[in-house]
Write an enzyme that holds these catalytic residues in place. Sequence first.
Site, PDB file in Angstrom:
ATOM      1  N   ARG A  35       0.811  -1.231   0.000  1.00  0.00           N
ATOM      2  CA  ARG A  35       0.000   0.000   0.000  1.00  0.00           C
ATOM      3  C   ARG A  35       0.837   1.271   0.000  1.00  0.00           C
ATOM      4  O   ARG A  35       0.316   2.366  -0.165  1.00  0.00           O
ATOM      5  CB  ARG A  35      -0.896   0.009   1.228  1.00  0.00           C
ATOM      6  CG  ARG A  35      -0.130   0.111   2.536  1.00  0.00           C
ATOM      7  CD  ARG A  35      -1.034   0.075   3.741  1.00  0.00           C
ATOM      8  NE  ARG A  35      -0.233   0.168   4.963  1.00  0.00           N
ATOM      9  CZ  ARG A  35      -0.707  -0.017   6.170  1.00  0.00           C
ATOM     10  NH1 ARG A  35      -1.975  -0.315   6.339  1.00  0.00           N
ATOM     11  NH2 ARG A  35       0.078   0.095   7.219  1.00  0.00           N
ATOM     12  N   GLY A  40       9.245  -2.289   2.230  1.00  0.00           N
ATOM     13  CA  GLY A  40       8.780  -2.152   3.610  1.00  0.00           C
ATOM     14  C   GLY A  40       9.518  -1.139   4.459  1.00  0.00           C
ATOM     15  O   GLY A  40      10.245  -0.269   3.967  1.00  0.00           O
ATOM     16  N   ALA A 283      11.045   6.065  21.307  1.00  0.00           N
ATOM     17  CA  ALA A 283      11.546   4.796  20.757  1.00  0.00           C
ATOM     18  C   ALA A 283      11.218   3.690  21.760  1.00  0.00           C
ATOM     19  O   ALA A 283      12.097   3.040  22.308  1.00  0.00           O
ATOM     20  CB  ALA A 283      13.051   4.895  20.501  1.00  0.00           C
ATOM     21  N   VAL A 284       9.916   3.544  21.990  1.00  0.00           N
ATOM     22  CA  VAL A 284       9.471   2.597  23.018  1.00  0.00           C
ATOM     23  C   VAL A 284       8.917   1.314  22.398  1.00  0.00           C
ATOM     24  O   VAL A 284       8.042   0.663  22.969  1.00  0.00           O
ATOM     25  CB  VAL A 284       8.414   3.263  23.945  1.00  0.00           C
ATOM     26  CG1 VAL A 284       9.049   4.331  24.807  1.00  0.00           C
ATOM     27  CG2 VAL A 284       7.249   3.857  23.129  1.00  0.00           C
ATOM     28  N   HIS A 458      44.966 -13.831  10.945  1.00  0.00           N
ATOM     29  CA  HIS A 458      45.671 -12.791  11.705  1.00  0.00           C
ATOM     30  C   HIS A 458      46.183 -11.729  10.741  1.00  0.00           C
ATOM     31  O   HIS A 458      46.707 -12.081   9.696  1.00  0.00           O
ATOM     32  CB  HIS A 458      46.848 -13.412  12.453  1.00  0.00           C
ATOM     33  CG  HIS A 458      47.672 -12.381  13.175  1.00  0.00           C
ATOM     34  ND1 HIS A 458      47.266 -11.838  14.376  1.00  0.00           N
ATOM     35  CD2 HIS A 458      48.849 -11.799  12.851  1.00  0.00           C
ATOM     36  CE1 HIS A 458      48.170 -10.951  14.774  1.00  0.00           C
ATOM     37  NE2 HIS A 458      49.146 -10.904  13.860  1.00  0.00           N
TER      38      HIS A 458
HETATM   39  P1  FAD Z   1       7.666  -4.279   7.125  1.00  0.00           P
HETATM   40  O1  FAD Z   1       9.038  -4.055   6.665  1.00  0.00           O
HETATM   41  O2  FAD Z   1       7.094  -3.343   8.112  1.00  0.00           O
HETATM   42  O3  FAD Z   1       6.759  -4.302   5.834  1.00  0.00           O
HETATM   43  C1  FAD Z   1       5.379  -4.427   5.918  1.00  0.00           C
HETATM   44  C2  FAD Z   1       4.768  -3.842   4.666  1.00  0.00           C
HETATM   45  O4  FAD Z   1       3.373  -4.145   4.655  1.00  0.00           O
HETATM   46  C3  FAD Z   1       4.861  -2.328   4.604  1.00  0.00           C
HETATM   47  O5  FAD Z   1       5.509  -1.954   3.416  1.00  0.00           O
HETATM   48  C4  FAD Z   1       3.418  -1.845   4.664  1.00  0.00           C
HETATM   49  O6  FAD Z   1       3.207  -0.695   3.848  1.00  0.00           O
HETATM   50  C5  FAD Z   1       2.673  -3.047   4.115  1.00  0.00           C
HETATM   51  N1  FAD Z   1       1.285  -3.172   4.569  1.00  0.00           N
HETATM   52  C6  FAD Z   1       0.839  -3.155   5.845  1.00  0.00           C
HETATM   53  N2  FAD Z   1      -0.479  -3.372   5.887  1.00  0.00           N
HETATM   54  C7  FAD Z   1      -0.891  -3.540   4.604  1.00  0.00           C
HETATM   55  C8  FAD Z   1      -2.142  -3.798   3.996  1.00  0.00           C
HETATM   56  N3  FAD Z   1      -3.248  -3.961   4.705  1.00  0.00           N
HETATM   57  N4  FAD Z   1      -2.190  -3.895   2.661  1.00  0.00           N
HETATM   58  C9  FAD Z   1      -1.079  -3.746   1.899  1.00  0.00           C
HETATM   59  N5  FAD Z   1       0.138  -3.504   2.422  1.00  0.00           N
HETATM   60  C10 FAD Z   1       0.235  -3.409   3.760  1.00  0.00           C
HETATM   61  N6  FAD Z   1      15.803  -4.791  11.701  1.00  0.00           N
HETATM   62  C11 FAD Z   1      16.976  -5.406  11.522  1.00  0.00           C
HETATM   63  O7  FAD Z   1      17.013  -6.621  11.360  1.00  0.00           O
HETATM   64  N7  FAD Z   1      18.153  -4.695  11.503  1.00  0.00           N
HETATM   65  C12 FAD Z   1      18.175  -3.350  11.686  1.00  0.00           C
HETATM   66  O8  FAD Z   1      19.243  -2.746  11.672  1.00  0.00           O
HETATM   67  C13 FAD Z   1      16.947  -2.677  11.879  1.00  0.00           C
HETATM   68  N8  FAD Z   1      16.915  -1.349  12.050  1.00  0.00           N
HETATM   69  C14 FAD Z   1      15.714  -0.721  12.198  1.00  0.00           C
HETATM   70  C15 FAD Z   1      15.698   0.655  12.368  1.00  0.00           C
HETATM   71  C16 FAD Z   1      14.493   1.310  12.515  1.00  0.00           C
HETATM   72  C17 FAD Z   1      14.468   2.798  12.695  1.00  0.00           C
HETATM   73  C18 FAD Z   1      13.273   0.576  12.456  1.00  0.00           C
HETATM   74  C19 FAD Z   1      11.960   1.269  12.579  1.00  0.00           C
HETATM   75  C20 FAD Z   1      13.280  -0.794  12.302  1.00  0.00           C
HETATM   76  C21 FAD Z   1      14.507  -1.449  12.175  1.00  0.00           C
HETATM   77  N9  FAD Z   1      14.553  -2.836  12.025  1.00  0.00           N
HETATM   78  C22 FAD Z   1      15.757  -3.455  11.875  1.00  0.00           C
HETATM   79  C23 FAD Z   1      13.329  -3.659  12.026  1.00  0.00           C
HETATM   80  C24 FAD Z   1      12.910  -4.029  10.604  1.00  0.00           C
HETATM   81  O9  FAD Z   1      12.686  -2.854   9.857  1.00  0.00           O
HETATM   82  C25 FAD Z   1      11.662  -4.872  10.645  1.00  0.00           C
HETATM   83  O10 FAD Z   1      11.868  -5.978  11.494  1.00  0.00           O
HETATM   84  C26 FAD Z   1      11.294  -5.374   9.263  1.00  0.00           C
HETATM   85  O11 FAD Z   1      11.035  -4.304   8.384  1.00  0.00           O
HETATM   86  C27 FAD Z   1      10.066  -6.281   9.344  1.00  0.00           C
HETATM   87  O12 FAD Z   1       9.739  -6.736   8.081  1.00  0.00           O
HETATM   88  P2  FAD Z   1       8.239  -7.103   7.702  1.00  0.00           P
HETATM   89  O13 FAD Z   1       8.299  -7.639   6.323  1.00  0.00           O
HETATM   90  O14 FAD Z   1       7.651  -7.936   8.754  1.00  0.00           O
HETATM   91  O15 FAD Z   1       7.443  -5.727   7.753  1.00  0.00           O
END
Ligand code: FAD
Length: 479
Positions: A35, A40, A283-284, A458
């Site tokens: 969306r 992501g 950042a909670v 090393h």
């Molecule tokens: P997401 O990446 O959140 O993707 C979900 C997607 O679903 C999104 O694009 C959203 O638009 C879409 N979506 C949601 N609902 C709908 C719907 N109903 N219809 C259509 N599309 C939808 N993780 C690490 O491993 N290493 C890191 O260094 C790290 N750094 C981070 C730093 C920050 C600031 C943040 C916020 C997170 C970080 N993370 C990190 C966590 C990581 O980003 C997430 O764990 C990861 O993105 C999860 O992947 P996902 O596919 O579950 O979801």
Amino acid sequence: MAAQYDIIVIGAGPGGYIAAIRAAQLGLKAAVVEREHMAGICSNWGCIPTKALLRSAEVYGNMTNAGEYGLKADNFDFDIDAIVKRSRGIAGQMNNGVQFLMKKNKVDIIWGEATISAPGEITVAGSKKPVVEPQHPKPKNTLGEGTYKAKNIIIATGARPRVLPGIEPDGDRIWTYFEALKPKTMPKSVAVMGSGAIGIEFASFYRSLGAEVTVIELLPQIMPVEDAEIAGLARKRFEKRGITILTDAKVSKVDKSKAGIVAHVELKDGAKQEIKADVLISAVGVQANSENLGLEKLGVKTDRGVIVVDGHGRTNVKGIWAIGDVAGAPMLAHKAEHEAVIAVETIAGQTVAGLDKAKIPGCTYCEPQVASVGMTEAKAKEAGRDIRVGRFPFVANGKAIALGEPDGMVKTIFDKKTGEMLGAHMVGAEVTELIQGFVVAMNLETTEEELMHTIFPHPTLSETMKESVLDAYGRALNI
Ligand code: FAD
């Protein structure tokens, strides 16, 4: 007639797009619904753009310390707009990369907001989250609103910032990671509420660029999931860098004004403190995106917003799967990707091992970096394990000294009786790259003997890993 797929994935984050690619590799007809942004949160607002910012901060830090390396660097400065532009550009590049991968693997992209209207059926409506950044274009040649059928639906909808009541982000004075990644101006002072990976990375970034930074953590330890000793060493380094850290400290209220914020903090001993800053970064933690998907109607079980799954991503409803952040902790991209592969291979009828949460590494890319896998010392003891612990400091490693990075430590934990490696914990330069050595070792069920007979090159920082193992058995050589 609705299009028919073997798998439809909702969400094109690291969980969703990897699931779609693996499905295509296995000859399954797959589509992904998105969306807002391909790739992501991870690539657009998480893992990658934060690392881009942190890299700018690191290079700036190196220039500041140039004298230590016999170099002269005068008249240099940073430009926050240019730093942010670079980070956003890299996010856009990742986004485009995933669009390319979908095309290459012949995965259909359906653009819009998905709900599961019935078992095996999704309805896609126009996205309520328009693409606003030029770096994050809507992909070309997507399918649109309508009804789509699939034998299996994988929910990979990710998570969003968790909000504390009364301390709601306003995008101006109270930021989430969205604003922290894209500041309009460089704040002079920053309060960070929460010291998990996200909070600490932003604390590290803003401090590197000269902001006064205060981290406020509710629990007694910063980076609460990390080994206490490693978190303690990291804390000392952060404090040495000028970051103020309050633990056992609760933000009870935040006052906002044109000048900034005042965070009212209650300490464990009952004392109260006011932290003044230009902005507060909240950042909670994060909250799973499990609402408005039709889960209640279908009877899909959730627990505090997280979709309940087994080790293979199955929910309690046949044909509906969940992976990634929406399926619970640890909310990390590599966990999402691995769950994606397990779920799709299971759908394809393959026999695959379920997710082993004990072997998921965690990394924080602050300065100094922190990385770990497996049990902390406290958790191993709590589990009743009789353990041996090894430690090796970076200061006794030639490469660390040559790099000018002598602050760091590797800690390893073994079962005393069996020699099984239970956990590894690190703080220091490049440990986020080192940790994978121990992840592989644990995955191969390595014992201390095998590690001690492995040759490490090393001079490398990785030698601290071997020395730590040797130390657990009283055999460290270089200390
Ligand atoms: P997401 O990446 O959140 O993707 C979900 C997607 O679903 C999104 O694009 C959203 O638009 C879409 N979506 C949601 N609902 C709908 C719907 N109903 N219809 C259509 N599309 C939808 N993780 C690490 O491993 N290493 C890191 O260094 C790290 N750094 C981070 C730093 C920050 C600031 C943040 C916020 C997170 C970080 N993370 C990190 C966590 C990581 O980003 C997430 O764990 C990861 O993105 C999860 O992947 P996902 O596919 O579950 O979801």
